[in-house]
Design a protein around this motif. Structure first.
Motif, PDB file in Angstrom:
ATOM      1  N   HIS A  44       0.855  -1.188   0.000  1.00  0.00           N
ATOM      2  CA  HIS A  44       0.000   0.000   0.000  1.00  0.00           C
ATOM      3  C   HIS A  44       0.887   1.232   0.000  1.00  0.00           C
ATOM      4  O   HIS A  44       1.826   1.333   0.795  1.00  0.00           O
ATOM      5  CB  HIS A  44      -0.912   0.010   1.229  1.00  0.00           C
ATOM      6  N   THR A  45       0.608   2.151  -0.915  1.00  0.00           N
ATOM      7  CA  THR A  45       1.311   3.436  -0.939  1.00  0.00           C
ATOM      8  C   THR A  45       0.285   4.542  -1.153  1.00  0.00           C
ATOM      9  O   THR A  45      -0.842   4.285  -1.591  1.00  0.00           O
ATOM     10  CB  THR A  45       2.353   3.501  -2.085  1.00  0.00           C
ATOM     11  N   ALA A  46       0.682   5.755  -0.870  1.00  0.00           N
ATOM     12  CA  ALA A  46      -0.221   6.885  -1.091  1.00  0.00           C
ATOM     13  C   ALA A  46      -0.557   7.027  -2.574  1.00  0.00           C
ATOM     14  O   ALA A  46      -1.683   7.351  -2.933  1.00  0.00           O
ATOM     15  CB  ALA A  46       0.424   8.172  -0.568  1.00  0.00           C
ATOM     16  N   ARG A  47       0.423   6.771  -3.431  1.00  0.00           N
ATOM     17  CA  ARG A  47       0.205   6.954  -4.872  1.00  0.00           C
ATOM     18  C   ARG A  47      -0.717   5.889  -5.468  1.00  0.00           C
ATOM     19  O   ARG A  47      -1.655   6.197  -6.185  1.00  0.00           O
ATOM     20  CB  ARG A  47       1.549   6.928  -5.596  1.00  0.00           C
ATOM     21  N   PHE A  48      -0.425   4.604  -5.199  1.00  0.00           N
ATOM     22  CA  PHE A  48      -1.165   3.519  -5.837  1.00  0.00           C
ATOM     23  C   PHE A  48      -2.229   2.884  -4.942  1.00  0.00           C
ATOM     24  O   PHE A  48      -2.936   1.990  -5.393  1.00  0.00           O
ATOM     25  CB  PHE A  48      -0.202   2.431  -6.323  1.00  0.00           C
ATOM     26  N   LYS A  49      -2.313   3.308  -3.683  1.00  0.00           N
ATOM     27  CA  LYS A  49      -3.236   2.705  -2.713  1.00  0.00           C
ATOM     28  C   LYS A  49      -2.893   1.214  -2.566  1.00  0.00           C
ATOM     29  O   LYS A  49      -1.757   0.836  -2.654  1.00  0.00           O
ATOM     30  CB  LYS A  49      -4.697   2.928  -3.119  1.00  0.00           C
ATOM     31  N   ALA A  50      -3.900   0.366  -2.377  1.00  0.00           N
ATOM     32  CA  ALA A  50      -3.659  -1.071  -2.194  1.00  0.00           C
ATOM     33  C   ALA A  50      -3.362  -1.718  -3.547  1.00  0.00           C
ATOM     34  O   ALA A  50      -4.101  -1.509  -4.511  1.00  0.00           O
ATOM     35  CB  ALA A  50      -4.872  -1.723  -1.553  1.00  0.00           C
ATOM     36  N   HIS A  51      -2.275  -2.504  -3.587  1.00  0.00           N
ATOM     37  CA  HIS A  51      -1.871  -3.168  -4.823  1.00  0.00           C
ATOM     38  C   HIS A  51      -0.970  -4.347  -4.454  1.00  0.00           C
ATOM     39  O   HIS A  51      -0.967  -4.779  -3.306  1.00  0.00           O
ATOM     40  CB  HIS A  51      -1.172  -2.185  -5.770  1.00  0.00           C
ATOM     41  N   PHE A  52      -0.217  -4.879  -5.408  1.00  0.00           N
ATOM     42  CA  PHE A  52       0.669  -6.015  -5.183  1.00  0.00           C
ATOM     43  C   PHE A  52       2.090  -5.661  -5.615  1.00  0.00           C
ATOM     44  O   PHE A  52       2.276  -4.882  -6.549  1.00  0.00           O
ATOM     45  CB  PHE A  52       0.225  -7.232  -6.006  1.00  0.00           C
ATOM     46  N   PRO A 102      -7.931 -12.033   0.523  1.00  0.00           N
ATOM     47  CA  PRO A 102      -8.393 -12.927   1.597  1.00  0.00           C
ATOM     48  C   PRO A 102      -7.498 -14.160   1.759  1.00  0.00           C
ATOM     49  O   PRO A 102      -7.253 -14.602   2.879  1.00  0.00           O
ATOM     50  CB  PRO A 102      -9.803 -13.329   1.157  1.00  0.00           C
ATOM     51  N   LEU A 103      -6.989 -14.688   0.656  1.00  0.00           N
ATOM     52  CA  LEU A 103      -6.089 -15.836   0.730  1.00  0.00           C
ATOM     53  C   LEU A 103      -4.784 -15.443   1.416  1.00  0.00           C
ATOM     54  O   LEU A 103      -4.279 -16.174   2.281  1.00  0.00           O
ATOM     55  CB  LEU A 103      -5.809 -16.385  -0.666  1.00  0.00           C
ATOM     56  N   MET A 104      -4.247 -14.296   1.041  1.00  0.00           N
ATOM     57  CA  MET A 104      -3.011 -13.812   1.663  1.00  0.00           C
ATOM     58  C   MET A 104      -3.225 -13.549   3.148  1.00  0.00           C
ATOM     59  O   MET A 104      -2.355 -13.851   3.973  1.00  0.00           O
ATOM     60  CB  MET A 104      -2.516 -12.548   0.954  1.00  0.00           C
ATOM     61  N   ASP A 105      -4.383 -12.996   3.489  1.00  0.00           N
ATOM     62  CA  ASP A 105      -4.698 -12.717   4.895  1.00  0.00           C
ATOM     63  C   ASP A 105      -4.762 -13.994   5.727  1.00  0.00           C
ATOM     64  O   ASP A 105      -4.537 -13.969   6.930  1.00  0.00           O
ATOM     65  CB  ASP A 105      -6.029 -11.964   5.010  1.00  0.00           C
ATOM     66  N   ASN A 106      -5.089 -15.107   5.064  1.00  0.00           N
ATOM     67  CA  ASN A 106      -5.165 -16.399   5.754  1.00  0.00           C
ATOM     68  C   ASN A 106      -3.850 -17.170   5.700  1.00  0.00           C
ATOM     69  O   ASN A 106      -3.816 -18.360   6.001  1.00  0.00           O
ATOM     70  CB  ASN A 106      -6.291 -17.257   5.164  1.00  0.00           C
ATOM     71  N   ALA A 132     -10.926  -1.678 -12.246  1.00  0.00           N
ATOM     72  CA  ALA A 132     -11.863  -2.776 -11.976  1.00  0.00           C
ATOM     73  C   ALA A 132     -11.128  -4.117 -11.946  1.00  0.00           C
ATOM     74  O   ALA A 132     -11.420  -4.979 -11.114  1.00  0.00           O
ATOM     75  CB  ALA A 132     -12.975  -2.801 -13.015  1.00  0.00           C
ATOM     76  N   ALA A 133     -10.163  -4.292 -12.848  1.00  0.00           N
ATOM     77  CA  ALA A 133      -9.388  -5.535 -12.875  1.00  0.00           C
ATOM     78  C   ALA A 133      -8.534  -5.679 -11.617  1.00  0.00           C
ATOM     79  O   ALA A 133      -8.416  -6.775 -11.052  1.00  0.00           O
ATOM     80  CB  ALA A 133      -8.519  -5.584 -14.128  1.00  0.00           C
ATOM     81  N   LYS A 140      -7.611  -8.056  -6.131  1.00  0.00           N
ATOM     82  CA  LYS A 140      -7.564  -7.890  -4.672  1.00  0.00           C
ATOM     83  C   LYS A 140      -8.679  -8.676  -3.994  1.00  0.00           C
ATOM     84  O   LYS A 140      -8.441  -9.339  -2.974  1.00  0.00           O
ATOM     85  CB  LYS A 140      -7.648  -6.408  -4.303  1.00  0.00           C
ATOM     86  N   ASP A 141      -9.888  -8.636  -4.552  1.00  0.00           N
ATOM     87  CA  ASP A 141     -11.013  -9.371  -3.963  1.00  0.00           C
ATOM     88  C   ASP A 141     -10.732 -10.876  -3.905  1.00  0.00           C
ATOM     89  O   ASP A 141     -11.117 -11.547  -2.953  1.00  0.00           O
ATOM     90  CB  ASP A 141     -12.298  -9.133  -4.768  1.00  0.00           C
ATOM     91  N   ARG A 142     -10.045 -11.373  -4.923  1.00  0.00           N
ATOM     92  CA  ARG A 142      -9.762 -12.808  -5.005  1.00  0.00           C
ATOM     93  C   ARG A 142      -8.543 -13.218  -4.169  1.00  0.00           C
ATOM     94  O   ARG A 142      -8.549 -14.264  -3.520  1.00  0.00           O
ATOM     95  CB  ARG A 142      -9.538 -13.182  -6.472  1.00  0.00           C
ATOM     96  N   LEU A 143      -7.495 -12.386  -4.175  1.00  0.00           N
ATOM     97  CA  LEU A 143      -6.224 -12.795  -3.584  1.00  0.00           C
ATOM     98  C   LEU A 143      -5.971 -12.290  -2.165  1.00  0.00           C
ATOM     99  O   LEU A 143      -5.339 -12.990  -1.367  1.00  0.00           O
ATOM    100  CB  LEU A 143      -5.075 -12.356  -4.488  1.00  0.00           C
TER     101      LEU A 143
END
Length: 134
Positions: free
Chosen positions: A54-62, A117-121, A106-107, A112-115
């Motif tokens: 997470h960065t200020a520029r790109f927000k949440a990403h990978f 939660p898996l990373m969080d677990n 959107a992509a 993020k919606d798919r991955l």
């Protein structure tokens, strides 16, 4: 858990299909292959680990980890690789040209919606990048 990025290389940009568990998650766009030169080339084919970032520029990403001779290779939103990417990968819902696509935000949300939660677990997500022709 593995993502596969199947690339098609073109002179003006690299287009890909991102698969998760064998099913298409989204498409991708990148810069053309320029021998892994920082900021002007897509990254080499191979296997990498993804992490949340997470960065200020790109927000949440990978972030794509441990790319040889490169740093801060990200999956972030962008619809035109030549104008918006410096070696990173942008998810898109469809390709509109070489290194161009649409609906990148959107992509990225779909990824993020798919991955996330898996990373969080505690699941480790790897990315394997291959040439479509091999």
């Amino acid at each position: 858990m593995e993502l596969q990025l199947i690339r098609t290389y073109r002179p003006k940009g690299t287009n890909g299909i991102l698969l998760f568990n064998g099913a298409e998650l989204c498409r991708t766009i990148e810069l053309p292959w320029q021998n892994n030169q920082p900021r002007v080339s897509c990254i080499p084919e191979g296997k990498y680990r993804l992490r949340r970032r997470h960065t200020a520029r790109f927000k949440a990403h990978f972030e794509v980890m441990d790319v040889k001779d490169r740093k801060y290779i990200l999956f972030h939103a962008g619809n035109d690789a030549g104008k918006e990417l410096r070696g990173c990968i942008a998810p898109v819902l469809q390709h509109t040209g070489e290194g161009k696509g649409s609906s990148s935000r959107a992509a990225l949300e779909k990824m993020k919606d798919r991955l996330y939660p898996l990373m969080d677990n505690g699941h480790v997500i790897t990315l394997t990048i291959k040439n479509a022709e091999s």
